[in-house]
Design a protein around this motif. Structure first.
Motif, short mmCIF file in Angstrom:
data_model
loop_
_atom_site.label_atom_id
_atom_site.label_comp_id
_atom_site.label_asym_id
_atom_site.label_seq_id
_atom_site.Cartn_x
_atom_site.Cartn_y
_atom_site.Cartn_z
N VAL A 44 0.84 -1.20 0.00
CA VAL A 44 0.00 0.00 0.00
C VAL A 44 0.87 1.25 0.00
O VAL A 44 0.62 2.19 -0.75
CB VAL A 44 -0.98 0.00 1.20
N ARG A 47 2.39 1.76 -3.42
CA ARG A 47 1.39 2.30 -4.35
C ARG A 47 1.17 3.79 -4.10
O ARG A 47 1.08 4.58 -5.04
CB ARG A 47 0.07 1.54 -4.24
N LEU A 48 1.05 4.18 -2.84
CA LEU A 48 0.86 5.60 -2.53
C LEU A 48 2.06 6.42 -3.00
O LEU A 48 1.90 7.50 -3.57
CB LEU A 48 0.63 5.79 -1.03
N LYS A 51 1.85 6.75 -6.68
CA LYS A 51 0.80 7.69 -7.08
C LYS A 51 1.28 9.14 -6.94
O LYS A 51 1.02 9.96 -7.80
CB LYS A 51 -0.47 7.48 -6.26
N VAL A 68 -6.62 3.14 -2.77
CA VAL A 68 -5.67 2.03 -2.82
C VAL A 68 -6.21 0.77 -2.12
O VAL A 68 -5.46 -0.13 -1.79
CB VAL A 68 -4.30 2.43 -2.21
#
Length: 117
Positions: A44, A47-48, A51, A68
């Protein structure tokens, strides 16, 4: 207006060290880089981080990156961990918080992992 980074006293990350293939890490450099890799070791958080890094204008509002697959409080927790590791900076604008990749953090990671002579 002070940013959250200034109020939380999160250190700025500078390129810490030469490539691993050229010289071993000092204990301090190893601790710094391990904290960054530990923070990125969660899917997670990665992914953040991705992003924010890939967002137009080089910054992202938390409202734009929260999708997410976890709850908003969990997103906030993960973003806090990324800030604590020195990977992100943040600034509150009204009710929203905007995130940026910390200056030089991508350079620090890439230099250390490069195979430069």
């Amino acid at each position: 207006m002070p940013t959250l980074q200034e109020t939380a006293a999160v250190p700025r990350v500078q390129p810490c060290c030469p490539p691993l293939t050229r010289q071993e890490l000092s204990p301090a450099d190893a601790a710094t880089m391990a904290a960054m890799f530990k923070a990125l070791g969660d899917p997670v958080r990665l992914r953040l981080f991705s992003k924010v890094a890939s967002h137009p204008d080089g910054e992202a509002c938390v409202c734009d990156i929260a999708d997410v697959g976890v709850s908003q409080p969990t997103v906030s927790h993960h973003l806090k961990k990324l800030r604590e590791a020195g990977l992100l900076t943040s600034e509150r604008r009204g009710t929203w918080i905007y995130y940026r990749i910390a200056p030089t953090v991508l350079a620090a990671l890439s230099v250390m992992l490069s195979d430069a002579p």
